[in-house]
Design a protein around this motif. Structure first.
Motif, mmCIF file in Angstrom:
data_model
loop_
_atom_site.group_PDB
_atom_site.id
_atom_site.type_symbol
_atom_site.label_atom_id
_atom_site.label_comp_id
_atom_site.label_asym_id
_atom_site.label_seq_id
_atom_site.Cartn_x
_atom_site.Cartn_y
_atom_site.Cartn_z
ATOM 1 N N ARG A 1 0.837 -1.212 0.000
ATOM 2 C CA ARG A 1 0.000 0.000 0.000
ATOM 3 C C ARG A 1 0.866 1.255 0.000
ATOM 4 O O ARG A 1 0.600 2.210 -0.728
ATOM 5 C CB ARG A 1 -0.940 -0.006 1.200
ATOM 6 N N ASN A 2 1.916 1.239 0.803
ATOM 7 C CA ASN A 2 2.828 2.374 0.873
ATOM 8 C C ASN A 2 3.547 2.590 -0.459
ATOM 9 O O ASN A 2 3.643 3.716 -0.949
ATOM 10 C CB ASN A 2 3.832 2.160 2.011
ATOM 11 N N LEU A 3 4.048 1.500 -1.049
ATOM 12 C CA LEU A 3 4.736 1.610 -2.343
ATOM 13 C C LEU A 3 3.782 2.067 -3.441
ATOM 14 O O LEU A 3 4.179 2.810 -4.344
ATOM 15 C CB LEU A 3 5.364 0.265 -2.719
ATOM 16 N N SER A 4 2.535 1.642 -3.362
ATOM 17 C CA SER A 4 1.538 2.059 -4.351
ATOM 18 C C SER A 4 1.341 3.571 -4.300
ATOM 19 O O SER A 4 1.286 4.235 -5.346
ATOM 20 C CB SER A 4 0.225 1.331 -4.087
ATOM 21 N N LYS A 5 1.242 4.123 -3.105
ATOM 22 C CA LYS A 5 1.111 5.581 -2.959
ATOM 23 C C LYS A 5 2.340 6.291 -3.497
ATOM 24 O O LYS A 5 2.230 7.312 -4.178
ATOM 25 C CB LYS A 5 0.894 5.949 -1.486
ATOM 26 N N GLN A 6 3.522 5.732 -3.185
ATOM 27 C CA GLN A 6 4.759 6.331 -3.683
ATOM 28 C C GLN A 6 4.811 6.314 -5.201
ATOM 29 O O GLN A 6 5.267 7.276 -5.823
ATOM 30 C CB GLN A 6 5.977 5.589 -3.124
ATOM 31 N N TYR A 7 4.339 5.211 -5.793
ATOM 32 C CA TYR A 7 4.383 5.105 -7.250
ATOM 33 C C TYR A 7 3.440 6.102 -7.910
ATOM 34 O O TYR A 7 3.746 6.640 -8.972
ATOM 35 C CB TYR A 7 4.062 3.674 -7.708
ATOM 36 N N VAL A 8 2.307 6.369 -7.283
ATOM 37 C CA VAL A 8 1.372 7.360 -7.824
ATOM 38 C C VAL A 8 2.028 8.746 -7.820
ATOM 39 O O VAL A 8 1.880 9.515 -8.761
ATOM 40 C CB VAL A 8 0.048 7.361 -7.022
ATOM 41 N N GLU A 9 2.794 9.031 -6.768
ATOM 42 C CA GLU A 9 3.464 10.323 -6.655
ATOM 43 C C GLU A 9 4.613 10.456 -7.646
ATOM 44 O O GLU A 9 4.810 11.510 -8.233
ATOM 45 C CB GLU A 9 3.976 10.521 -5.221
ATOM 46 N N ARG A 10 5.393 9.412 -7.791
ATOM 47 C CA ARG A 10 6.523 9.438 -8.731
ATOM 48 C C ARG A 10 6.715 8.042 -9.330
ATOM 49 O O ARG A 10 6.912 7.077 -8.618
ATOM 50 C CB ARG A 10 7.803 9.917 -8.053
ATOM 51 N N GLN A 11 6.619 7.977 -10.627
ATOM 52 C CA GLN A 11 6.714 6.692 -11.330
ATOM 53 C C GLN A 11 8.176 6.269 -11.438
ATOM 54 O O GLN A 11 8.803 6.403 -12.480
ATOM 55 C CB GLN A 11 6.087 6.782 -12.732
ATOM 56 N N ASP A 12 8.692 5.724 -10.357
ATOM 57 C CA ASP A 12 10.084 5.284 -10.285
ATOM 58 C C ASP A 12 10.145 3.780 -10.574
ATOM 59 O O ASP A 12 9.384 2.998 -10.021
ATOM 60 C CB ASP A 12 10.632 5.583 -8.888
ATOM 61 N N THR A 13 11.082 3.388 -11.430
ATOM 62 C CA THR A 13 11.183 1.968 -11.790
ATOM 63 C C THR A 13 11.623 1.111 -10.607
ATOM 64 O O THR A 13 11.282 -0.076 -10.549
ATOM 65 C CB THR A 13 12.156 1.759 -12.965
ATOM 66 N N SER A 14 12.356 1.687 -9.670
ATOM 67 C CA SER A 14 12.768 0.890 -8.501
ATOM 68 C C SER A 14 11.549 0.494 -7.669
ATOM 69 O O SER A 14 11.525 -0.589 -7.076
ATOM 70 C CB SER A 14 13.775 1.654 -7.644
ATOM 71 N N ILE A 15 10.538 1.364 -7.642
ATOM 72 C CA ILE A 15 9.308 1.028 -6.919
ATOM 73 C C ILE A 15 8.602 -0.133 -7.615
ATOM 74 O O ILE A 15 8.102 -1.051 -6.961
ATOM 75 C CB ILE A 15 8.382 2.259 -6.804
ATOM 76 N N LEU A 16 8.590 -0.116 -8.940
ATOM 77 C CA LEU A 16 7.978 -1.230 -9.683
ATOM 78 C C LEU A 16 8.703 -2.542 -9.412
ATOM 79 O O LEU A 16 8.069 -3.593 -9.254
ATOM 80 C CB LEU A 16 7.977 -0.937 -11.185
ATOM 81 N N ARG A 17 10.040 -2.495 -9.354
ATOM 82 C CA ARG A 17 10.810 -3.710 -9.049
ATOM 83 C C ARG A 17 10.460 -4.232 -7.656
ATOM 84 O O ARG A 17 10.309 -5.437 -7.459
ATOM 85 C CB ARG A 17 12.313 -3.439 -9.159
ATOM 86 N N GLN A 18 10.320 -3.318 -6.698
ATOM 87 C CA GLN A 18 9.960 -3.732 -5.340
ATOM 88 C C GLN A 18 8.564 -4.348 -5.312
ATOM 89 O O GLN A 18 8.337 -5.355 -4.632
ATOM 90 C CB GLN A 18 10.012 -2.533 -4.391
ATOM 91 N N ILE A 19 7.639 -3.746 -6.060
ATOM 92 C CA ILE A 19 6.277 -4.276 -6.099
ATOM 93 C C ILE A 19 6.259 -5.668 -6.726
ATOM 94 O O ILE A 19 5.592 -6.578 -6.226
ATOM 95 C CB ILE A 19 5.327 -3.300 -6.828
ATOM 96 N N ASN A 20 7.027 -5.857 -7.801
ATOM 97 C CA ASN A 20 7.096 -7.182 -8.441
ATOM 98 C C ASN A 20 7.700 -8.217 -7.490
ATOM 99 O O ASN A 20 7.234 -9.355 -7.419
ATOM 100 C CB ASN A 20 7.883 -7.114 -9.739
ATOM 101 N N ASN A 21 8.721 -7.816 -6.745
ATOM 102 C CA ASN A 21 9.328 -8.704 -5.765
ATOM 103 C C ASN A 21 8.301 -9.086 -4.698
ATOM 104 O O ASN A 21 8.179 -10.250 -4.320
ATOM 105 C CB ASN A 21 10.535 -8.006 -5.129
ATOM 106 N N LEU A 22 7.551 -8.098 -4.246
ATOM 107 C CA LEU A 22 6.543 -8.356 -3.211
ATOM 108 C C LEU A 22 5.396 -9.214 -3.731
ATOM 109 O O LEU A 22 4.819 -10.004 -2.971
ATOM 110 C CB LEU A 22 6.015 -7.037 -2.650
#
Length: 134
Positions: free
Chosen positions: A35-56
């Motif tokens: 949920r936290n990473l999802s909010k962060q991704y909405v604020e800034r589309q960072d590829t590292s956040i996507l990698r973390q989400i895929n890992n999770l």
């Protein structure tokens, strides 16, 4: 061959219950992080956040498999107790064996998930070390 009694599968109840509690806590922690990473991704589309989400996503799937195997193990322990109660001892031994195998499978999924978690933390540490060197 030693006879299986009602107390043998009953001994696993507390162990399986504690394991299931640990799995549920892991699942809830992942939900909060996602949920936290999802909010962060909405604020800034960072590829590292996507990698973390895929890992999770993989870790949540493994946790679900751990839970399913653990719950199935508990069900087979209960079934074993019922089969002993109705004097179907041969079937009870097989049901208990299957319950033990499912518990082993659950723990193997846990080992796999821990390896992924440790690797993800190593990536985070490497990112921090890289930033410190700049």
């Amino acid at each position: 061959m030693e006879e299986l009694t009602l107390t043998t599968p009953a001994l696993l109840f507390s162990a399986i219950s504690l394991i299931m509690l640990a799995y549920t806590n892991r699942f809830l922690a992942y939900a909060a992080i996602i949920r936290n990473l999802s909010k962060q991704y909405v604020e800034r589309q960072d590829t590292s956040i996507l990698r973390q989400i895929n890992n999770l996503k993989l870790r949540v799937r493994l946790t679900r498999y751990m839970q399913i195997a653990g719950i199935s193990s508990l069900l087979f322990c209960v079934l074993t107790m019922f089969l002993i109660y109705v004097k179907l001892n041969i079937v009870a031994v097989w049901a208990f064996g299957l319950g033990l195998i499912l518990l082993i499978v659950s723990l193997l999924f846990l080992i796999w998930e821990i390896q992924i978690s440790a690797k993800a933390l190593q990536h985070h540490l490497a990112d921090i070390e890289y930033d410190l060197k700049k």
